[in-house]
Motif scaffolding. Sequence first.
Motif, short mmCIF file in Angstrom:
data_model
loop_
_atom_site.label_atom_id
_atom_site.label_comp_id
_atom_site.label_asym_id
_atom_site.label_seq_id
_atom_site.Cartn_x
_atom_site.Cartn_y
_atom_site.Cartn_z
N LEU A 85 42.27 43.34 45.98
CA LEU A 85 42.27 44.61 46.70
C LEU A 85 41.32 45.60 46.04
CD1 LEU A 85 43.37 46.40 48.92
CD2 LEU A 85 45.38 46.89 47.50
N ARG A 86 41.26 45.59 44.72
CA ARG A 86 40.35 46.47 44.00
C ARG A 86 38.89 46.17 44.37
NH1 ARG A 86 42.08 45.47 39.22
NH2 ARG A 86 43.46 47.26 39.01
N LYS A 87 38.55 44.90 44.50
CA LYS A 87 37.18 44.52 44.86
C LYS A 87 36.85 44.96 46.28
CE LYS A 87 36.85 40.53 41.75
NZ LYS A 87 36.74 39.06 41.66
N LEU A 88 37.82 44.86 47.19
CA LEU A 88 37.59 45.31 48.57
C LEU A 88 37.35 46.81 48.61
CD1 LEU A 88 40.27 43.23 50.53
CD2 LEU A 88 37.79 43.05 50.76
N VAL A 89 38.14 47.56 47.85
CA VAL A 89 37.97 49.02 47.83
C VAL A 89 36.61 49.38 47.24
CG1 VAL A 89 38.86 51.18 46.86
CG2 VAL A 89 40.45 49.45 47.72
N LYS A 90 36.19 48.65 46.22
CA LYS A 90 34.92 48.92 45.57
C LYS A 90 33.74 48.72 46.52
CE LYS A 90 32.51 48.02 41.22
NZ LYS A 90 32.50 47.21 39.97
N LEU A 91 33.89 47.81 47.49
CA LEU A 91 32.82 47.59 48.46
C LEU A 91 32.60 48.81 49.35
CD1 LEU A 91 33.54 43.93 49.66
CD2 LEU A 91 31.57 44.71 48.33
N GLY A 92 33.61 49.65 49.47
CA GLY A 92 33.48 50.84 50.31
C GLY A 92 33.74 50.57 51.79
N GLN A 93 34.29 49.40 52.10
CA GLN A 93 34.53 49.07 53.51
C GLN A 93 36.00 49.16 53.90
OE1 GLN A 93 31.49 45.51 52.93
NE2 GLN A 93 32.14 45.56 55.05
N VAL A 94 36.85 49.48 52.94
CA VAL A 94 38.28 49.62 53.23
C VAL A 94 38.73 51.00 52.79
CG1 VAL A 94 38.90 48.60 51.01
CG2 VAL A 94 40.59 48.69 52.82
#
Length: 488
Positions: A85-94
């Motif tokens: 989840l942290r990686k998804l947030v870091k992408l800026g798409q969630v």
Amino acid sequence: MRVIHLCFQLHEPWGLRKFSGGDSEQGYFEGKAEFMQANTEVYQPLFAFLERNTQKFRGFRFSLLVSGPWLELAECYDSGLIERLRKLVKLGQVELVVEPWYHSLAFFYDKDELTMQVRLYREKIQKLFGVEGRIFALPELIYNDQVGKWAEEFGFAGMLVGGNQAVLGWHSPNHVYEAMECRYLRLLFQNTVLAQMITEADSELLVEKRVSEDSEEKKLVLSAQKFQKCLELDMLRGSVVNLYFDAAIFEQQREKGIIGFFDELVASWLKTPGNHFVGAAQACVVETPSMALAVKESVSWREEPEDVAKKAPEVTGIMLQTEVEALPPRWLSSAEQVEQAKSLYSLKREILATEDELTIEDWRRLTAVDYMEGTDFANIQAVLADLKARAEKVKKAQAVEISRAYTKRHDRGNIDVRPAVDNTVVQVNFGVRPVAKPITVETGKSSVQEAEVAEAEVEEAVVPVQTKSAPAEKPRGIRKVIRRLVIE
């Protein structure tokens, strides 16, 4: 521009085990088995879908409504989910939507508790993911005008709202609305019709598909092409479609090909120029709000059960009316639910007074809506009774500690326990001794006589006699009394 705001809810309550009095040391909650099963059937497929499509399509954006209990369980039993989840947030798409940490409906019973839980949620996600969250939602997407007013005062820019045709009337959910009596708060209503078509695997969306290439056996699966036709038709009434789902849909409609359905929907929607996926905050600014909408009665993304909806609204009159400005939805207004809410929140003061973190955490976990809508009220009442007993036990222990500390200070002589001086006899003024003024004697008295006069005036200033019966000619006796008191 036509946009889809896709939001998934990740929530798993702590399981409340069957409690029997006297075994609180084992804890009230458990949840490993249920969480690990949901992890296999729900969370792993969901995260795989999100990761796959964020890598393939930079234009794929979405929101997640992640509860505090889910984060706690994930940290305990599969911390890899937190890292993903942290990686998804870091992408800026969630985008993470804020809610009360314990998935609580404290808004209807204790606003201070709601504020504490929302602040706790923001602190936690800031620490875990480096974001604060600008959009707010209550559990089950419950909303009314008072909730909106509170959210704006707290600083949120918008709220997710469970769609309700009775509230919207002829208005379309495919628009951005302003909250009534608010300056800027935006409301994003769920398109209930389209969302339910997917959740319930509507027959209009099903097509036959072979189980495998080598087999002639066929099964019915959801078709993204059919859904997109329904979507485009519905968008004639507005260009912002909010689709909210519980993550459990990946288990419930697995046999209907829900994973392939979402994969195909993302790809086909983004293929058309002018079509976009957005997060919650982006959805709030896609268009200028069409109107200010008033929602007097609480709505949610649940349908009202007929037996509860028929009950008279005065059932909720048992609630803490001094703290309630708006009533919860009718499906939370049975006599048992109201009584449980009273029992739970009446304990708050005693629980917080203990300053015991474990006791306070156990109490706050019980504020989750999952325990409000259950049927095992007797078990919850037993837990509340045990919590009260724990609070009283801690209170007694604190009193003992205070008594011991007082006794130690007294034994060391740090506490003044001298009896008060009787003002009817003599008043003693302790402190800086006043300096005697120089006395000029113009008569022919000797220096010894002048010193005696000065000493007498100083003694009168320090120890004024308050009664006529006290012998004025015995200043030495009074000085002995003063000396003894000082020594004591």
